[in-house]
Scaffold this active site. Structure first.
Site, mmCIF file in Angstrom:
data_model
loop_
_atom_site.group_PDB
_atom_site.id
_atom_site.type_symbol
_atom_site.label_atom_id
_atom_site.label_comp_id
_atom_site.label_asym_id
_atom_site.label_seq_id
_atom_site.Cartn_x
_atom_site.Cartn_y
_atom_site.Cartn_z
ATOM 1 N N TYR A 136 -37.996 -36.678 -81.920
ATOM 2 C CA TYR A 136 -37.796 -35.386 -81.240
ATOM 3 C C TYR A 136 -39.043 -34.509 -81.240
ATOM 4 C CZ TYR A 136 -32.813 -36.393 -81.097
ATOM 5 O OH TYR A 136 -31.593 -36.966 -80.833
ATOM 6 N N LYS A 187 -33.388 -48.720 -89.080
ATOM 7 C CA LYS A 187 -33.482 -49.929 -88.260
ATOM 8 C C LYS A 187 -34.717 -50.695 -88.714
ATOM 9 C CE LYS A 187 -32.015 -52.465 -84.877
ATOM 10 N NZ LYS A 187 -30.946 -53.430 -85.144
ATOM 11 N N ASP A 219 -27.043 -50.064 -86.362
ATOM 12 C CA ASP A 219 -26.076 -50.674 -85.440
ATOM 13 C C ASP A 219 -24.833 -51.141 -86.195
ATOM 14 O OD1 ASP A 219 -27.935 -52.350 -86.617
ATOM 15 O OD2 ASP A 219 -28.103 -53.733 -84.940
ATOM 16 N N ASP A 243 -28.157 -37.866 -84.835
ATOM 17 C CA ASP A 243 -27.584 -37.232 -83.643
ATOM 18 C C ASP A 243 -26.445 -38.109 -83.101
ATOM 19 O OD1 ASP A 243 -27.263 -35.547 -81.520
ATOM 20 O OD2 ASP A 243 -29.230 -35.896 -80.623
ATOM 21 N N ASP A 247 -21.998 -37.668 -83.498
ATOM 22 C CA ASP A 247 -21.037 -37.594 -82.385
ATOM 23 C C ASP A 247 -19.949 -38.644 -82.584
ATOM 24 O OD1 ASP A 247 -22.557 -35.598 -81.139
ATOM 25 O OD2 ASP A 247 -22.249 -36.460 -79.145
#
Ligand SMILES: NC(=O)c1ccc[n+]([C@@H]2O[C@H](COP(=O)([O-])OP(=O)(O)OC[C@H]3O[C@@H](n4cnc5c(N)ncnc54)[C@H](O)[C@@H]3O)[C@@H](O)[C@H]2O)c1
Length: 350
Positions: A136, A187, A219, A243, A247
């Site tokens: 970001y 990851k 994942d 982020d 959600d």
């Protein structure tokens, strides 16, 4: 007296913030925390009218003159690339160095989870998302834009200091809240730079002998959050993965309309906001769920030392859900204002 800055923002932001402030008014009546409120007009309308996003002087004041900031949501389809939202929201996170994004997901009522057979006790977790680095930071750029040869690069920034402070925060929080398990998502199998996260997690975690630590590839973690959410208590991860996972976690407990968050840096002003965005299609229709904003207010009160006011807000919100006083996203037929009125009234009567 604590000073609160309020930035209602765009879309449904002003509507849900209005309900949170109604509840704060009830809290003042019942608990008298004596919070002084100053409203800020920043958002899409202000930007389109003046070209100003959030002036540097006001950003400085937010950092020095306030104890807390309550934000609705920022984002408006009229503004190209949402540049005002980036400036205001990411501006506050980056410039005030609010490196902890705390996003709890707790199931208040079994009827709210889309998962089969999960009980209230099965979903109670908190995600600590690194809030100032990662993908970001806008390091990179676009070359030959709009041509067949277009190249665009976005660099992911991870610093030892940045990773260490968020990982340590997660372990400290786990210790303080008697949680026994911290999971980190990365990851590292495909992104070698994530080895930094693994090393730091191992080093910092080893200082917390009473807390088990576990690393997961993001994942697989996404899959397991749906399959067996009960195995997670505290999750720590980078900016992008946090982020996305938050959600996902929010939908396990009823959706974005119920998901509050805090942006923190211990010892500094903290910013509280619903996880959801400005939901333009819902704006002005009195259908947005105000509970995420109201629960964010609860997190703020807790932070300011008014734990019993925060607990009262949470109980009132749970009761509203039990009694069907909910907006359509939770299966009810009440409006934004009616839900806010009901919760505020409950709090006022304490
Ligand atoms: N923190 C923020 O301010 C923030 C966060 C996410 C998105 N955004 C911005 O918001 C705008 C819309 O983005 P989006 O559609 O991807 O995300 P969104 O969170 O606004 O909406 C996603 C979905 O959730 C629903 N929803 C969200 N909040 C709700 C509520 N309180 N009650 C009931 N339903 C609710 C929406 O109707 C939509 O179906 C964009 O401009 C985006 O950049 C801002």
């Amino acid at each position: 007296m604590p000073n609160l800055a309020v930035i209602p923002g765009d879309g449904i932001g002003p509507e849900v913030v209005a309900e949170a402030l109604k509840v704060l008014d009830a809290v003042e009546h019942a608990f008298r925390p004596g919070i002084r409120i100053e409203r800020f007009p920043y958002g899409a309308d202000h930007y389109l009218a003046t070209g100003v996003t959030l002036p540097a002087e006001q950003m400085r004041r937010l950092g020095t003159d306030f104890d807390a900031i309550l934000v609705g949501a920022l984002g408006d389809p009229r503004v190209p690339r949402n540049e005002h939202a980036r400036d205001i929201l990411l501006g506050m996170r980056f410039q005030l160095d609010l490196y902890v994004n705390e996003r709890p997901a707790r199931l208040f009522d079994e009827r709210l989870t889309p998962l089969k057979g999960k009980r209230v006790d099965d979903i109670d977790l908190v995600i600590f998302r690194e809030n100032t680095e990662g993908l970001y930071v806008s390091v990179g750029g676009t070359f030959k834009e709009g041509t067949a040869d277009e190249i665009t690069i976005a660099e992911e920034l991870n610093t030892r200091r940045g990773v260490e402070r968020i990982v340590r925060y997660a372990f400290e929080w786990a210790r303080a809240h008697e949680k026994r398990h911290v999971t980190m998502a990365d990851k590292a199998n495909a992104i070698p730079a994530h080895a930094l996260w693994r090393r730091v997690f191992e080093q910092v975690g080893s200082e917390y002998a009473e807390v088990q630590r576990e690393t997961r590839y993001v994942d697989a973690m996404a899959m397991d959050l749906v399959r067996t959410p009960e195995q997670f208590q505290v999750i720590v991860t980078g900016n992008l993965f946090g982020d996305i996972l938050s959600d996902l976690a929010s939908i396990l407990v009823g959706g974005l309309g119920l998901a509050p968050s805090a942006n923190r840096h211990p010892g500094r002003v903290a910013m509280f906001e619903p996880v959801h965005g400005s939901a333009p299609p819902l704006a002005g229709k009195d259908v947005a769920n105000p509970m995420a904003a109201i629960l964010s207010l609860g997190m703020m009160l807790d932070t300011l030392g008014h734990g019993s006011a925060a607990a009262t807000i949470e109980r009132a919100t749970r009761s509203a859900i039990e009694e069907g006083m909910t907006t359509p996203d939770l299966g009810g037929n009440k409006g934004t204002r009616a839900v806010g009125d009901w919760i505020a009234e409950r709090v006022r009567r304490v």
